[in-house]
Motif scaffolding. Structure first.
Motif, PDB file in Angstrom:
ATOM      1  N   PHE A   1       0.835  -1.211   0.000  1.00 24.81           N
ATOM      2  CA  PHE A   1       0.000   0.000   0.000  1.00 24.81           C
ATOM      3  C   PHE A   1       0.875   1.270   0.000  1.00 24.81           C
ATOM      4  CE2 PHE A   1      -3.914  -2.193   1.890  1.00 24.81           C
ATOM      5  CZ  PHE A   1      -4.754  -1.861   0.844  1.00 24.81           C
TER       6      PHE A   1
ATOM      7  N   LEU B   1      -9.895   8.257  -8.572  1.00 21.29           N
ATOM      8  CA  LEU B   1      -8.754   8.584  -7.714  1.00 21.29           C
ATOM      9  C   LEU B   1      -8.089   7.284  -7.298  1.00 21.29           C
ATOM     10  CD1 LEU B   1     -10.212  11.292  -5.308  1.00 21.29           C
ATOM     11  CD2 LEU B   1      -8.127  11.540  -6.642  1.00 21.29           C
ATOM     12  N   VAL B   2      -8.953   6.353  -6.941  1.00 22.70           N
ATOM     13  CA  VAL B   2      -8.492   5.115  -6.322  1.00 22.70           C
ATOM     14  C   VAL B   2      -7.603   4.289  -7.265  1.00 22.70           C
ATOM     15  CG1 VAL B   2     -10.404   3.547  -6.966  1.00 22.70           C
ATOM     16  CG2 VAL B   2      -9.440   3.451  -4.666  1.00 22.70           C
TER      17      VAL B   2
ATOM     18  N   HIS C   1      -2.525  11.587  -9.825  1.00 28.93           N
ATOM     19  CA  HIS C   1      -3.370  11.341  -8.657  1.00 28.93           C
ATOM     20  C   HIS C   1      -3.279  12.406  -7.569  1.00 28.93           C
ATOM     21  CE1 HIS C   1      -3.455   9.572  -4.508  1.00 28.93           C
ATOM     22  NE2 HIS C   1      -4.700   9.375  -4.874  1.00 28.93           N
TER      23      HIS C   1
ATOM     24  N   ARG D   1      -6.171  14.588  -5.812  1.00 28.31           N
ATOM     25  CA  ARG D   1      -6.588  14.283  -4.438  1.00 28.31           C
ATOM     26  C   ARG D   1      -6.557  15.564  -3.589  1.00 28.31           C
ATOM     27  NH1 ARG D   1      -6.351   9.406  -0.583  1.00 28.31           N
ATOM     28  NH2 ARG D   1      -5.824  10.315   1.407  1.00 28.31           N
TER      29      ARG D   1
ATOM     30  N   ALA E   1     -18.217   3.825  -3.673  1.00 32.83           N
ATOM     31  CA  ALA E   1     -17.155   3.974  -2.658  1.00 32.83           C
ATOM     32  C   ALA E   1     -17.734   4.420  -1.326  1.00 32.83           C
ATOM     33  CB  ALA E   1     -16.109   4.987  -3.133  1.00 32.83           C
TER      34      ALA E   1
ATOM     35  N   THR F   1     -19.437   0.254   0.911  1.00 31.40           N
ATOM     36  CA  THR F   1     -18.399   0.017   1.912  1.00 31.40           C
ATOM     37  C   THR F   1     -18.935   0.265   3.317  1.00 31.40           C
ATOM     38  OG1 THR F   1     -17.813   2.315   1.579  1.00 31.40           O
ATOM     39  CG2 THR F   1     -16.453   0.679   0.437  1.00 31.40           C
TER      40      THR F   1
ATOM     41  N   ARG G   1      -3.218  -4.307  -6.728  1.00 29.85           N
ATOM     42  CA  ARG G   1      -2.135  -3.468  -7.232  1.00 29.85           C
ATOM     43  C   ARG G   1      -1.436  -4.190  -8.390  1.00 29.85           C
ATOM     44  NH1 ARG G   1      -4.132   0.277  -4.527  1.00 29.85           N
ATOM     45  NH2 ARG G   1      -3.071   1.486  -2.924  1.00 29.85           N
TER      46      ARG G   1
ATOM     47  N   TYR H   1      -3.827   2.229   2.934  1.00 26.68           N
ATOM     48  CA  TYR H   1      -2.751   2.921   3.645  1.00 26.68           C
ATOM     49  C   TYR H   1      -1.976   3.745   2.630  1.00 26.68           C
ATOM     50  CZ  TYR H   1       1.264   3.693   6.676  1.00 26.68           C
ATOM     51  OH  TYR H   1       2.232   4.283   7.424  1.00 26.68           O
TER      52      TYR H   1
ATOM     53  N   HIS I   1      -3.093   6.649  -1.174  1.00 23.83           N
ATOM     54  CA  HIS I   1      -4.459   6.397  -1.660  1.00 23.83           C
ATOM     55  C   HIS I   1      -5.406   6.067  -0.518  1.00 23.83           C
ATOM     56  CE1 HIS I   1      -4.141   6.416  -6.073  1.00 23.83           C
ATOM     57  NE2 HIS I   1      -2.859   6.152  -5.834  1.00 23.83           N
TER      58      HIS I   1
ATOM     59  N   CYS J   1      -8.197   5.672   2.065  1.00 25.48           N
ATOM     60  CA  CYS J   1      -9.590   6.113   1.902  1.00 25.48           C
ATOM     61  C   CYS J   1      -9.785   7.570   2.326  1.00 25.48           C
ATOM     62  CB  CYS J   1     -10.481   5.214   2.745  1.00 25.48           C
ATOM     63  SG  CYS J   1     -12.212   5.689   2.636  1.00 25.48           S
TER      64      CYS J   1
ATOM     65  N   GLY K   1     -12.693   8.942   2.529  1.00 23.74           N
ATOM     66  CA  GLY K   1     -13.961   9.044   3.258  1.00 23.74           C
ATOM     67  C   GLY K   1     -13.942   8.362   4.607  1.00 23.74           C
TER      68      GLY K   1
HETATM   69  C1  HEM Z   1     -10.318   4.625  -1.212  1.00 20.46           C
HETATM   70  C2  HEM Z   1     -12.205   1.482   1.982  1.00 20.46           C
HETATM   71  C3  HEM Z   1     -15.841   4.596   2.901  1.00 20.46           C
HETATM   72  C4  HEM Z   1     -14.182   7.531  -0.589  1.00 20.46           C
HETATM   73  C5  HEM Z   1     -10.532   3.507  -0.439  1.00 20.46           C
HETATM   74  C6  HEM Z   1      -9.668   2.341  -0.413  1.00 20.46           C
HETATM   75  C7  HEM Z   1     -10.213   1.468   0.468  1.00 20.46           C
HETATM   76  C8  HEM Z   1     -11.404   2.059   1.024  1.00 20.46           C
HETATM   77  C9  HEM Z   1      -9.650   0.085   0.826  1.00 20.46           C
HETATM   78  C10 HEM Z   1      -8.386   2.146  -1.234  1.00 20.46           C
HETATM   79  C11 HEM Z   1      -7.218   2.578  -0.379  1.00 20.46           C
HETATM   80  C12 HEM Z   1      -5.845   2.384  -0.985  1.00 20.46           C
HETATM   81  O1  HEM Z   1      -5.716   2.092  -2.170  1.00 20.46           O
HETATM   82  O2  HEM Z   1      -4.863   2.546  -0.211  1.00 20.46           O
HETATM   83  C13 HEM Z   1     -13.342   2.077   2.526  1.00 20.46           C
HETATM   84  C14 HEM Z   1     -14.126   1.500   3.605  1.00 20.46           C
HETATM   85  C15 HEM Z   1     -15.146   2.380   3.872  1.00 20.46           C
HETATM   86  C16 HEM Z   1     -15.004   3.497   2.962  1.00 20.46           C
HETATM   87  C17 HEM Z   1     -13.827   0.178   4.286  1.00 20.46           C
HETATM   88  C18 HEM Z   1     -16.248   2.297   4.898  1.00 20.46           C
HETATM   89  C19 HEM Z   1     -16.187   1.606   6.015  1.00 20.46           C
HETATM   90  C20 HEM Z   1     -15.719   5.658   2.055  1.00 20.46           C
HETATM   91  C21 HEM Z   1     -16.590   6.811   1.999  1.00 20.46           C
HETATM   92  C22 HEM Z   1     -16.133   7.618   0.990  1.00 20.46           C
HETATM   93  C23 HEM Z   1     -14.962   6.996   0.428  1.00 20.46           C
HETATM   94  C24 HEM Z   1     -17.776   7.036   2.935  1.00 20.46           C
HETATM   95  C25 HEM Z   1     -16.632   8.933   0.465  1.00 20.46           C
HETATM   96  C26 HEM Z   1     -17.427   9.717   0.925  1.00 20.46           C
HETATM   97  C27 HEM Z   1     -12.976   7.016  -1.024  1.00 20.46           C
HETATM   98  C28 HEM Z   1     -12.138   7.646  -2.026  1.00 20.46           C
HETATM   99  C29 HEM Z   1     -11.028   6.818  -2.203  1.00 20.46           C
HETATM  100  C30 HEM Z   1     -11.218   5.673  -1.305  1.00 20.46           C
HETATM  101  C31 HEM Z   1     -12.435   8.948  -2.761  1.00 20.46           C
HETATM  102  C32 HEM Z   1      -9.862   7.025  -3.155  1.00 20.46           C
HETATM  103  C33 HEM Z   1      -8.709   7.737  -2.479  1.00 20.46           C
HETATM  104  C34 HEM Z   1      -7.467   7.851  -3.341  1.00 20.46           C
HETATM  105  O3  HEM Z   1      -7.212   6.958  -4.152  1.00 20.46           O
HETATM  106  O4  HEM Z   1      -6.735   8.844  -3.198  1.00 20.46           O
HETATM  107  N1  HEM Z   1     -11.577   3.319   0.449  1.00 20.46           N
HETATM  108  N2  HEM Z   1     -13.905   3.264   2.169  1.00 20.46           N
HETATM  109  N3  HEM Z   1     -14.745   5.813   1.088  1.00 20.46           N
HETATM  110  N4  HEM Z   1     -12.382   5.838  -0.598  1.00 20.46           N
HETATM  111 FE1  HEM Z   1     -13.109   4.599   0.837  1.00 20.46          FE
END
Ligand code: HEM
Length: 427
Positions: free
Chosen positions: A61, A98-99, A106, A110, A255, A259, A307, A361, A364, A366, A368
Motif C-alpha cells: 500500500f 482517484l483510487v 493522482h 486528491r 465507494a 463500503t 495493485r 494505507y 491512496h 480512503c 472518506g
Molecule cells: C479509497 C475502503 C468509505 C471515498 C478507499 C480504499 C479502500 C477504502 C480500501 C483504497 C485505499 C488504498 O488504495 O490505499 C473504505 C471502507 C469504507 C469506505 C472500508 C467504509 C467503512 C468511504 C466513503 C467515501 C470513500 C464514505 C466517500 C465519501 C474514497 C475515495 C477513495 C477511497 C475517494 C480514493 C482515495 C485515493 O485513491 O486517493 N476506500 N472506504 N470511502 N475511498 Fe473509501
C-alpha cells in the motif's frame, strides 16, 4: 510447504479460490495457512500473487509507484463479448477516478478535492446522519423484528452518500440494483448469462451518472463533493477532467455507500454475536469509537484490494516480476498475529485497533474514512440507546455477495421485545 524450484505453485496455493466457500465464509481464516507458511503465493485460479501478512500488505500500500493502483477497479472476471457489447450500447467508458489513478495525476487531484473531507466539513454532516438514523429506527422501533440491512443499513449510508456527493435523491431501489451490479461487475464472478444482466445495470448506472453530472453542471453552486468538483474543474480543467467527473459520479456512490453499509452490518452482527460486548457499549457509549475501529479490524467491509507491479521486485523475500498482479488481502493483514495480539479475539479496548488496513494505507488511503467512522458511531449510538435489548434472530444463515473485496451480510435479522423499549418504559 513453500514451493521451490521449477513450479512456483504449492498445492495449497493451487487450490486457493477467492470465490470458493472458504474465502467467502471468512477471508482471513481461509488464508491463515498462507500467513503462517507461504505469505506471498501465486494463485493460478485468478492469475494473481496473493499477499497475506500485515507488514507486506502495508509495504505494498505504501509504495504506489512500484505497486500501481491502476488495476484496483479492473474486472477480475474476464468479460464476455456479449457483455462488452451491452456496455458499449450505453457508451460505458468508466475511466480513472482517484483510487486507480497513477502519479503524477493522482496527488494533485486528491489535494484539489480534499476540502469537503476536512473534519470541520464532515462535522456539518453529523446532524443529517443522526436525523436519518433516528428516522429509520422510528419506522421499526415497535416492530419487534426487522432485517437491519433492508430496513436501515443499506439505505441510510446510500442517502448519506448522495447528500455528501450533493446529488439529488433518486430512486433508492434502482440505485441499489445498480451499485450491486457494479460490485459484481468489478470483483465478482458472474456466469456469462449473468454478465449480460449485470452489464445492463452497469450501463444504466453509467448513463444515470452522466445525467446527474450534466444536471449539476447547469448549477454547481450547491453543497456537496460533486458540485465542489465541478467548480474545481473551472480552476483546474487539466486536473479535474470531464471523464474523471463522470467516472467519480458513479464510482463515488459505490465507494461511499456499499463500503459503509457493509461495515455497519458487519459491526452490528459482530457485536450482537458477542453479547457481553454489546451490553458494555450500551452501558458505556464512550467505548463506541474504539469499538468501531475494532469492528473494522476484525470484520472489515473491504477484504482485499489490488495493485499492479511496475518493476521486478521482492515482497516478503519472494521475487515478483514486473507486470504481476497482486491481490492484497487486507482482511488477512488485520488478523496477522505478527502485528495484533490474539488477532481473532474481538477486543474493543485493543490499543492498536485503529492500525487496521481496512481503509488501505499511504497516498491512496480512503478519503472518506472519517465520514464512514462517524456514520458507524452514530448508528451504534442510536441502536444501543434505543434498542439495547436487540438480539440476533437465532439460527439464521448469513449469505454474502460472492466477490473478492466488498464484504457484508446480505441480511441481518434482529429481534427484541417492543414492550421493553427504553423510550416506552422511560419516555
Ligand atoms: C479509497 C475502503 C468509505 C471515498 C478507499 C480504499 C479502500 C477504502 C480500501 C483504497 C485505499 C488504498 O488504495 O490505499 C473504505 C471502507 C469504507 C469506505 C472500508 C467504509 C467503512 C468511504 C466513503 C467515501 C470513500 C464514505 C466517500 C465519501 C474514497 C475515495 C477513495 C477511497 C475517494 C480514493 C482515495 C485515493 O485513491 O486517493 N476506500 N472506504 N470511502 N475511498 Fe473509501
Amino acid at each position: 510447504m513453500t514451493a521451490t524450484g521449477g513450479c512456483p505453485v504449492s498445492p495449497r496455493a493451487a487450490a486457493f479460490d477467492p470465490f470458493g466457500d472458504a474465502y467467502q465464509a471468512d477471508p482471513p481464516a481461509s488464508v491463515r495457512w498462507a500467513r503462517d507458511e507461504e505469505p506471498v503465493f501465486y494463485s493460478p485460479e485468478i492469475g494473481y500473487w496473493v499477499v497475506t501478512r500485515y507488514a507486506d500488505v502495508k509495504a505494498v500500500f505504501r509504495d504506489n509507484i512500484l505497486f500501481s493502483p491502476s488495476i484496483a477497479l479492473e474486472k477480475i472476471t474476464p468479460v464476455s463479448d456479449e457483455a462488452t457489447a451491452t456496455l458499449a450500447k450505453y457508451d460505458y467508458a468508466m475511466n480513472r477516478t482517484l483510487v486507480n489513478e497513477d502519479e503524477p495525476a493522482h496527488m494533485p487531484r486528491r489535494r484539489a478535492l480534499m476540502d469537503p473531507f476536512t473534519p470541520e466539513r464532515l462535522a456539518a454532516h453529523e446532524p443529517m446522519v443522526r436525523g436519518l438514523a433516528r428516522e429509520y429506527v422510528d419506522r421499526f422501533v415497535d416492530a419487534g423484528r426487522v432485517d437491519l440491512v433492508d430496513d436501515m443499513l443499506w439505505e441510510v449510508p446510500l442517502t448519506v452518500a448522495l447528500h455528501f456527493l450533493g446529488v439529488p435523491e433518486e430512486d433508492m431501489a434502482t440505485l441499489r440494483e445498480y451499485s450491486i451490479a457494479h460490485t459484481v461487475n468489478t470483483w465478482g464472478r458472474p456466469s456469462p448469462e449473468e454478465q449480460v444482466a449485470v452489464a445492463e445495470a452497469v450501463g444504466k448506472f453509467w448513463r444515470f451518472a452522466g445525467t446527474v453530472v450534466d444536471k449539476l453542471r447547469k448549477d454547481p453552486s450547491g453543497p456537496g463533493w460533486m458540485p465542489f468538483s465541478i467548480r474545481a474543474q473551472r480552476e483546474m480543467p487539466d486536473v479535474i477532467t470531464d471523464s474523471y467527473l463522470h467516472s467519480i459520479m458513479m464510482a463515488g456512490i459505490v465507494a461511499a455507500h456499499e463500503t459503509t453499509a457493509n461495515a455497519a452490518a458487519n459491526a452490528i452482527k459482530l457485536l450482537l454475536e458477542n453479547r457481553s460486548v454489546w451490553e458494555e457499549i450500551c452501558a458505556n457509549p464512550s467505548l463506541i469509537p474504539n469499538a468501531v475501529e475494532e469492528c473494522l479490524r476484525h470484520s472489515g467491509s473491504v477484504a482485499a484490494w489490488r495493485r499492479l507491479v511496475t518493476a521486478d521486485t521482492t515482497i516478503g523475500g519472494v521475487p515478483i516480476p514486473r507486470g504481476a498482479k497482486l491481490l492484497i488481502v487486507n482482511s488477512s493483514a488485520n488478523h496477522d498475529e505478527r502485528h495484533f495480539d490474539n488477532p481473532d479475539e474481538f477486543d474493543i479496548r485493543r490499543e492498536n485497533a485503529a492500525e487496521h488496513l481496512t481503509f488501505g494505507y499511504g497516498s491512496h488511503q480512503c478519503m472518506g474514512k472519517n465520514l464512514a467512522r462517524m456514520e458507524l458511531q452514530v448508528f451504534l449510538e442510536e441502536l444501543t440507546s434505543r434498542l439495547p435489548h436487540l438480539e440476533l434472530v437465532p439460527d439464521q444463515e448469513f449469505t454474502y455477495l460472492p466477490n473478492t473485496s466488498f464484504r457484508g451480510p446480505d441480511h441481518l435479522w434482529v429481534q427484541w421485545d417492543p414492550g421493553a423499549n427504553p423510550e416506552r418504559t422511560d419516555p
